[in-house]
Scaffold this active site. Structure first.
Site, PDB file in Angstrom:
ATOM      1  N   GLY A   1       2.300   2.660  11.118  1.00  0.00           N
ATOM      2  CA  GLY A   1       3.305   3.725  11.036  1.00  0.00           C
ATOM      3  C   GLY A   1       3.967   4.099  12.359  1.00  0.00           C
ATOM      4  O   GLY A   1       4.680   5.092  12.436  1.00  0.00           O
TER       5      GLY A   1
ATOM      6  N   GLY B   1       2.891  -0.914   4.512  1.00  0.00           N
ATOM      7  CA  GLY B   1       2.792   0.510   4.189  1.00  0.00           C
ATOM      8  C   GLY B   1       4.170   1.072   3.897  1.00  0.00           C
ATOM      9  O   GLY B   1       4.679   0.963   2.771  1.00  0.00           O
ATOM     10  N   GLY B   2       4.814   1.641   4.893  1.00  0.00           N
ATOM     11  CA  GLY B   2       6.117   2.288   4.738  1.00  0.00           C
ATOM     12  C   GLY B   2       7.139   1.473   3.958  1.00  0.00           C
ATOM     13  O   GLY B   2       7.797   1.985   3.040  1.00  0.00           O
TER      14      GLY B   2
ATOM     15  N   ASN C   1       0.850  -1.197   0.000  1.00  0.00           N
ATOM     16  CA  ASN C   1       0.000   0.000   0.000  1.00  0.00           C
ATOM     17  C   ASN C   1       0.885   1.246   0.000  1.00  0.00           C
ATOM     18  O   ASN C   1       1.464   1.608   1.024  1.00  0.00           O
ATOM     19  CB  ASN C   1      -0.905  -0.033   1.245  1.00  0.00           C
ATOM     20  CG  ASN C   1      -1.771   1.206   1.363  1.00  0.00           C
ATOM     21  OD1 ASN C   1      -1.860   2.017   0.431  1.00  0.00           O
ATOM     22  ND2 ASN C   1      -2.427   1.367   2.508  1.00  0.00           N
TER      23      ASN C   1
ATOM     24  N   SER D   1       3.194  -1.675  10.752  1.00  0.00           N
ATOM     25  CA  SER D   1       4.624  -1.652  11.123  1.00  0.00           C
ATOM     26  C   SER D   1       5.386  -2.946  10.830  1.00  0.00           C
ATOM     27  O   SER D   1       6.374  -3.242  11.488  1.00  0.00           O
ATOM     28  CB  SER D   1       4.794  -1.268  12.595  1.00  0.00           C
ATOM     29  OG  SER D   1       4.453   0.089  12.773  1.00  0.00           O
TER      30      SER D   1
ATOM     31  N   GLU E   1      -5.541  -4.616  10.836  1.00  0.00           N
ATOM     32  CA  GLU E   1      -4.547  -3.561  11.024  1.00  0.00           C
ATOM     33  C   GLU E   1      -4.894  -2.742  12.271  1.00  0.00           C
ATOM     34  O   GLU E   1      -5.751  -1.848  12.200  1.00  0.00           O
ATOM     35  CB  GLU E   1      -4.532  -2.613   9.816  1.00  0.00           C
ATOM     36  CG  GLU E   1      -4.087  -3.237   8.524  1.00  0.00           C
ATOM     37  CD  GLU E   1      -3.491  -2.181   7.576  1.00  0.00           C
ATOM     38  OE1 GLU E   1      -2.331  -2.332   7.207  1.00  0.00           O
ATOM     39  OE2 GLU E   1      -4.188  -1.210   7.243  1.00  0.00           O
TER      40      GLU E   1
ATOM     41  N   HIS F   1      -9.813   1.296   4.970  1.00  0.00           N
ATOM     42  CA  HIS F   1      -8.533   1.499   5.643  1.00  0.00           C
ATOM     43  C   HIS F   1      -8.742   2.515   6.773  1.00  0.00           C
ATOM     44  O   HIS F   1      -9.528   3.454   6.615  1.00  0.00           O
ATOM     45  CB  HIS F   1      -7.484   2.005   4.639  1.00  0.00           C
ATOM     46  CG  HIS F   1      -6.104   1.977   5.202  1.00  0.00           C
ATOM     47  ND1 HIS F   1      -5.657   2.927   6.080  1.00  0.00           N
ATOM     48  CD2 HIS F   1      -5.079   1.098   5.041  1.00  0.00           C
ATOM     49  CE1 HIS F   1      -4.405   2.625   6.428  1.00  0.00           C
ATOM     50  NE2 HIS F   1      -4.033   1.521   5.811  1.00  0.00           N
TER      51      HIS F   1
ATOM     52  N   LYS G   1      -0.039   4.272  -0.210  1.00  0.00           N
ATOM     53  CA  LYS G   1      -0.724   5.448   0.353  1.00  0.00           C
ATOM     54  C   LYS G   1      -0.496   6.636  -0.597  1.00  0.00           C
ATOM     55  O   LYS G   1      -0.360   6.425  -1.802  1.00  0.00           O
ATOM     56  CB  LYS G   1      -0.250   5.714   1.782  1.00  0.00           C
ATOM     57  CG  LYS G   1      -0.321   4.440   2.644  1.00  0.00           C
ATOM     58  CD  LYS G   1      -0.216   4.671   4.104  1.00  0.00           C
ATOM     59  CE  LYS G   1      -0.345   3.341   4.832  1.00  0.00           C
ATOM     60  NZ  LYS G   1      -0.392   3.473   6.266  1.00  0.00           N
TER      61      LYS G   1
HETATM   62  P1  13P Z   1       2.858   0.720   7.905  1.00  0.00           P
HETATM   63  O1  13P Z   1       3.438  -0.572   7.379  1.00  0.00           O
HETATM   64  O2  13P Z   1       3.591   1.933   7.427  1.00  0.00           O
HETATM   65  O3  13P Z   1       2.694   0.672   9.404  1.00  0.00           O
HETATM   66  O4  13P Z   1       1.392   0.857   7.293  1.00  0.00           O
HETATM   67  C1  13P Z   1       0.525  -0.204   7.368  1.00  0.00           C
HETATM   68  C2  13P Z   1      -0.686   0.110   6.573  1.00  0.00           C
HETATM   69  O5  13P Z   1      -1.459   0.986   6.907  1.00  0.00           O
HETATM   70  C3  13P Z   1      -0.895  -0.650   5.334  1.00  0.00           C
HETATM   71  O6  13P Z   1      -2.166  -0.455   4.829  1.00  0.00           O
END
Ligand code: 13P
Length: 238
Positions: free
Chosen positions: A165, A222-223, A7, A201, A159, A87, A9
């Site tokens: 994050g 995410g990150g 993702n 995370s 999640e 989300h 974002k």
């Molecule tokens: P992170 O991996 O940055 O914590 O984000 C997770 C997320 O929201 C994926 O949709």
């Protein structure tokens, strides 16, 4: 086989995306299923890559005068196969309700796009031992009046909002507890098995620990998803 969902974002500009797509072609998935969720404007750039593509959102309306929105049928017409729904960032910043999410899921299913329904508790919920209750309500609202056949074509991502994050992750026992809670609840109500992913995370360093959790069918990243070298390292550790 695990799902690995990336993702992006609201990140990456066009030049970087072009480099990203080139690097993506070199990724060794080791038989896992890799799906990229870029910003909508880049979906067509990813469609021709060898990987599957998903959108980060879809409209709760079928079509018409909804400036700035993208419909499930438009996504389908591009060849998009998955879409995130509900989300926590959309629930928080765009005030998405479980009812909106339910409408989105229905439209996605009609258009043969697999919804990836995101659920998870806030830190407050966790601290007041309300995690399961919150997830129950999210599922009850999002899956209202759906059939078993619908549920068969849906993926759920757990999640925890406080883990996104933040670098903080639940213990394996906590993740396992929620994952089996979701799987059992779905089986009890729909008599079908559902895939449940974990997100929040996850990175190439903590995957060694998280992967020991039973019941996880994949990861929503995410990150880390912005750095394919890290994604590759993570895949090698699965
Ligand atoms: P992170 O991996 O940055 O914590 O984000 C997770 C997320 O929201 C994926 O949709």
């Amino acid at each position: 086989m695990k799902y690995i969902m990336l993702n992006h974002k609201m990140n990456l500009e066009y030049k970087t995306i072009k480099k990203y797509i080139k690097q993506l072609a070199t990724i060794d998935t080791k038989g896992h299923s890799l799906i990229v969720f870029p910003s909508d404007i880049y979906l067509t750039n990813f469609i021709d890559s060898k990987f599957m593509v998903g959108s980060q959102n879809a409209s709760s309306n079928k079509d018409g005068a909804y400036t700035g929105e993208v419909s499930a049928s438009q996504l389908r017409s591009l060849g998009v196969q998955y879409s995130l729904v509900g989300h926590s960032e959309r629930r928080k910043y765009f005030k998405e309700t479980n009812q909106d999410i339910n409408k989105k899921i229905r439209l996605l299913l009609i258009n043969k796009i697999i919804p990836v329904l995101c659920v998870g508790e806030s830190l407050n919920d966790k601290n007041s031992a309300a995690t399961k209750e919150v997830i129950f309500r999210q599922l009850q609202g999002a899956l209202d009046k759906l059939s078993s056949k619908d549920i068969e074509n849906l993926i759920i991502a757990y999640e925890p909002v406080w883990a996104i994050g933040s670098g903080q992750i639940p213990t394996n026992e906590e993740i396992e507890g929620v994952i089996f809670y979701i799987k059992d609840l779905i089986y009890k109500n729909f008599k079908v098995k559902v895939h449940v992913l974990y997100g929040g995370s996850v990175n190439e360093n903590n995957i060694d620990i998280i992967k020991q959790t039973k019941g996880i069918d994949g990861y929503l990243l995410g990150g880390v998803s912005l750095h394919l070298d890290k994604v590759q390292e993570l895949i090698y550790k699965l």
